[in-house]
Design an enzyme around this catalytic site. Structure first.
Site, mmCIF file in Angstrom:
data_model
loop_
_atom_site.group_PDB
_atom_site.id
_atom_site.type_symbol
_atom_site.label_atom_id
_atom_site.label_comp_id
_atom_site.label_asym_id
_atom_site.label_seq_id
_atom_site.Cartn_x
_atom_site.Cartn_y
_atom_site.Cartn_z
ATOM 1 N N GLY A 13 0.805 -1.212 0.000
ATOM 2 C CA GLY A 13 0.000 0.000 0.000
ATOM 3 C C GLY A 13 0.839 1.264 0.000
ATOM 4 N N SER A 14 0.355 2.315 -0.627
ATOM 5 C CA SER A 14 1.152 3.520 -0.787
ATOM 6 C C SER A 14 0.309 4.622 -1.418
ATOM 7 C CB SER A 14 2.370 3.207 -1.651
ATOM 8 O OG SER A 14 2.009 2.358 -2.716
ATOM 9 N N ARG A 15 0.989 5.655 -1.945
ATOM 10 C CA ARG A 15 0.266 6.785 -2.528
ATOM 11 C C ARG A 15 1.046 7.349 -3.703
ATOM 12 N NH1 ARG A 15 -0.587 11.935 1.166
ATOM 13 N NH2 ARG A 15 0.349 13.256 -0.438
#
Length: 218
Positions: A187-189
């Site tokens: 997960g990240s952005r």
């Protein structure tokens, strides 16, 4: 048949490639699952390990899938699969569109426009959850593209679990819109900054698909 710009293609492991940069996580997990399955017939302990190890290996294969996409025509397309977390006007006239990627999304990021990579800068930082406002100070890679719209900035931001960002192309590379340019593990952005005068076509909470969802409006 082309995808609708805002519809999510049904990604599958069938015929899908695996993301470059997944090997350090994927190979040990798959090897452990395979070994425990082989030994499970003769060992109760191995049988106990085989079930969770196989489930974890299957999860890793899904996490690191890298499906083919039919690229949607448009000036700016989404660089990431995920959900639009925020849309924020910037002091210099640009608009930042932040896309949150969960562990269930495809983690391979794509070029939002055709152009030349003018800068790829790795910046050390923390590892707070990517949905947290303080994630702007996380480990990140800042990209700049020279495009027909001028300089386009894109930032890959690591999250609490995503401890490694893997760029695929170096500075000076010419990319086509929708080309694979990097991987964020788990997960990240991803943030993309639209130039002044470019209207945003997405909304907060909207799902995006890398290479498919158009970010700007004519």
């Amino acid at each position: 048949m082309p995808h609708s710009p805002n519809s999510a293609p049904r990604d599958s492991l069938v015929g899908a490639r695996l993301a470059r940069g997944a090997s350090p996580w994927l190979l040990p997990t798959v090897a452990t699952a395979a070994l425990s399955l082989v030994r499970a017939r003769k060992s109760g302990a191995a049988k106990a390990v085989a079930v969770p190890a196989t489930a974890l290996a299957a999860g890793m294969l899904w996490f690191f899938r890298d499906p083919e996409r039919e690229i949607t025509p448009g000036r700016v397309i989404s660089p990431a699969d995920g959900v639009v977390q925020s849309i924020m006007p910037w002091k210099d006239g640009r608009t930042r569109v932040a896309i949150f990627m969960s562990p269930l999304n495809v983690h391979v990021n794509r070029a939002p426009l055709s152009g030349t990579v003018t800068s790829v800068e790795h910046i050390p930082g923390g590892f707070v959850p990517a949905f947290n406002k303080e994630s702007e100070n996380n480990e990140r890679v800042v990209w700049h593209f020279d495009t027909e719209l001028g300089d386009i900035e894109m930032i890959q931001i690591a999250g609490a679990v995503a401890r490694r960002i893997v760029p695929y192309v170096p500075q000076g590379t010419k990319v086509e819109q929708g080309d694979r340019i990097g991987l964020i593990r788990f997960g990240s952005r991803v943030d993309i900054y639209l130039p002044e005068g470019v209207e945003v076509a997405v909304e907060v909470g909207q799902k995006t698909v890398a290479g498919v969802t158009r970010i700007d409006r004519d």
